[in-house]
Design an enzyme around this catalytic site. Structure first.
Site, PDB file in Angstrom:
ATOM      1  N   GLU A  10     -61.789  87.287  10.965  1.00  0.00           N
ATOM      2  CA  GLU A  10     -62.626  87.867   9.919  1.00  0.00           C
ATOM      3  C   GLU A  10     -62.993  89.264  10.374  1.00  0.00           C
ATOM      4  O   GLU A  10     -63.105  89.542  11.585  1.00  0.00           O
ATOM      5  CB  GLU A  10     -63.883  87.025   9.673  1.00  0.00           C
ATOM      6  CG  GLU A  10     -63.619  85.566   9.291  1.00  0.00           C
ATOM      7  CD  GLU A  10     -62.782  85.415   8.038  1.00  0.00           C
ATOM      8  OE1 GLU A  10     -62.828  86.318   7.172  1.00  0.00           O
ATOM      9  OE2 GLU A  10     -62.077  84.390   7.915  1.00  0.00           O
TER      10      GLU A  10
ATOM     11  N   HIS B  88     -62.917  81.091   4.550  1.00  0.00           N
ATOM     12  CA  HIS B  88     -63.107  82.440   5.087  1.00  0.00           C
ATOM     13  C   HIS B  88     -63.965  82.453   6.350  1.00  0.00           C
ATOM     14  O   HIS B  88     -64.597  83.465   6.667  1.00  0.00           O
ATOM     15  CB  HIS B  88     -63.719  83.389   4.030  1.00  0.00           C
ATOM     16  CG  HIS B  88     -62.816  83.633   2.866  1.00  0.00           C
ATOM     17  ND1 HIS B  88     -61.656  84.363   2.964  1.00  0.00           N
ATOM     18  CD2 HIS B  88     -62.892  83.207   1.573  1.00  0.00           C
ATOM     19  CE1 HIS B  88     -61.058  84.401   1.781  1.00  0.00           C
ATOM     20  NE2 HIS B  88     -61.790  83.701   0.924  1.00  0.00           N
TER      21      HIS B  88
END
Length: 582
Positions: free
Chosen positions: A26, A165
């Protein structure tokens, strides 16, 4: 999917023994140049078993944009006490050491990791990389999934973790996707890392089903022959590992389109195991010459080679012949075509005033225009006697098999003359023709001594210890052997001498020209030693080989001169540049 390094082609690493590290990142944005990593998650797997996991938040040393926090759930507060990338990256690299990195849309993750390594001064290990996105595009149809996003593929393969995510969660989902994809390619005959790295939908199922032809072939150096149902040879190839190489014909590692047609017709593959790479290369040339396989392109025209020789007449001229002369008269070659041979003849005529007419000379012969322009001495009209013409022939013979330096000096003079006349295209043509002549002369001066040598035995250090031995007779590879590590090599040399093929001296060509050149290239390697020599093997010091080394770099320079527009160089500058190129 990024290509797998070529060494796996030879090893044929089974997928069950490969350690994969599935990684996900990320970040604060999409550009590795301007954005930082906020989280690294990775799962290490081998043979379907999870070996370990790695997860860490990373302080990017910059604020996390609000829309990124909404997407990932990672906030500035969460990463405030997290390690910087200078600490997190080395820890991840240690976790992933010796593995194949896997990521979904690997270009994003790997680019960020490489950029971080460059910024922090950490050496990037050069991992092999597998992209599940690229693999899925070949294996998952639109009927199964509307797209190839990780979330969609996770549903197709019933992943136990839903991607959200967050790096570790997405890495876990990618592991299940990877295993699902590997199961599919396994059903198509893909069993090794090399085959997986080259997998592509360009390879038809019918082509993959032929992979069974590689079963039972040896993991050894040598030659392989693809044959059709009637036993006709379709294709001949060579490899350090026959089985591994043949398997690539059923994967996308084989990029040549005609090979798909060859595989479609193939019914069997016959191996010919060889002791050394040189033996394999020579056997390949001989088998291609013998069978003329329809799918081989190189080495099929060996019998079409031609030579340029001086004829055996009172006033010799140049002639193109199919075989080199047996009477010892000067010749050069082989040339791959008559057109190239004619270029060499034209080059000789530019600097040596040999007669060019092919008619029989008599006292009533009339002179041609070449006499008027000084390109021929006129033996046809009696203007030049046999003794005087012999000096002209000697200049040609020197280029063919002696000292080529005087011929090169005459070439420079001719190029200078054309440059002064601003005939730059003509000068470039003359230079290119002369280069063809010198290449052929250099080839002849290297081949002829070896072809006249009754016996030569040479040795080269084997990669695994010991020695590779080769016996060459009249330019033909008569036998090879390997002396094992620790053994007395002279015992094997004696055995090789006694068992090598007998080559009869019945002409100038005991072997195909390509075979002799292969042997020459092997002999000329710096680590090859001559063990035994019956005869003389030498080349002239001022011969064509040395001239070729001086001339070939000039090709680029001359091409640059020809590339200039007329108004870009003054006549003096063009002439100077052309003289330097020549």
């Amino acid at each position: 999917m990024q290509a797998i390094q070529s060494t796996f082609d030879d090893l044929g690493t089974p997928l069950a023994g490969v350690t994969f590290v599935v990684v996900d990142l990320e970040s604060t944005g999409g550009s590795p140049a301007d954005c930082g990593i906020t989280e690294i998650g990775a799962v290490k797997v081998r043979g379907g078993e999870v070996l370990g996991e790695f997860q860490t938040l990373v302080n990017p040393a910059e604020p996390i944009p609000a829309f990124i926090s909404v997407l990932t759930g990672i906030t500035d507060v969460m990463v405030a006490d997290a390690p910087r990338i200078e600490s997190a990256l080395p820890a991840f690299l240690e976790f992933a050491r010796g593995s194949v990195l896997v990521a979904h849309n690997a270009g994003f993750d790997i680019t960020f990791l490489k950029a971080a390594a460059a910024r922090t001064g950490v050496a990037w290990p050069g991992f092999d990389v597998l992209d599940t996105l690229q693999l899925a595009r070949h294996l998952v149809t639109r009927d199964e999934s509307p797209n190839h996003k990780l979330s969609s593929l996770a549903r197709v393969f019933s992943a136990r973790t839903a991607p959200d995510h967050r790096a570790l969660h997405d890495a876990r989902a990618t592991v299940d996707v990877l295993h699902g994809l590997l199961e599919r390619v396994g059903g198509l005959g893909v069993q090794t890392l090399e085959e997986l790295g080259s997998y592509s939908s360009r390879v038809t199922p019918a082509q993959r089903r032929k992979a069974f032809l590689a079963e039972g072939l040896p993991h050894a150096p040598g030659v392989y022959l693809f044959k059709d149902r009637d036993g006709h040879v379709l294709y001949v190839g060579t490899s350090r590992d026959i089985r591994s190489r043949v398997r690539t014909y059923f994967t996308a590692a084989e990029q040549r389109s005609r090979m798909a047609d060859m595989v479609r017709l193939a019914h069997t593959v016959d191996p010919v195991v060889c002791q050394t790479a040189l033996e394999a290369q020579v056997r390949e040339v001989r088998l291609i010459d013998e069978h003329a396989p329809r799918f081989n392109r190189r080495s099929k025209n060996a019998r079409r080679a031609v030579w340029v020789r001086l004829t055996s007449e009172r006033f010799p001229r140049l002639s193109i012949v199919r075989t080199p002369p047996v009477d010892g008269s000067a010749c050069i070659g082989p040339f791959r075509s008559r057109a190239v041979a004619q270029e060499a003849i034209d080059a000789v005529h530019e600097i040596v005033p040999l007669r060019q007419c092919s008619k029989r000379l008599s006292g009533r012969t009339s002179a041609c225009a070449l006499l008027d322009i000084g390109r021929c001495g006129g033996p046809c009209v009696g203007a030049q006697d046999v003794e005087e013409y012999a000096g002209v022939v000697a200049r040609c013979e020197a280029i063919f098999r002696g000292d080529a330096r005087p011929g090169t000096e005459r070439l420079h003079a001719r190029l200078g003359e054309l440059a002064r006349q601003e005939r730059f295209e003509d000068a470039a043509t003359v230079r290119d023709r002369f280069l063809q002549l010198i290449r052929a002369a250099a080839r002849a001066q290297r081949i002829a001594p070896l072809c006249s040598t009754p016996k030569l035995v040479a040795a080269r250090r084997h990669a695994e210890g010991g020695w590779e031995l080769a016996c060459v007779r009249r330019g033909r590879l008569a036998g090879t052997a390997v002396s094992p590590r620790g053994a007395d090599p002279m015992v094997h040399v004696a055995t090789l001498r006694a068992t090598a093929e007998v080559v009869v001296d019945d002409g100038p060509l005991a072997a195909l020209p390509e075979e002799t050149e292969l042997v020459l290239r092997w002999l000329e390697q710096p680590d090859v030693r001559i063990v035994d020599l019956d005869g003389i093997w030498s080349c002239p010091v001022g011969g064509a080989g040395r001239i070729r080394q001086e001339l070939e770099p000039a090709v680029t320079s001359a091409a640059e001169v020809r590339g200039f527009e007329t108004d870009q160089l003054t006549p003096a500058a063009r002439g100077s540049a052309l003289r330097r190129a020549g």
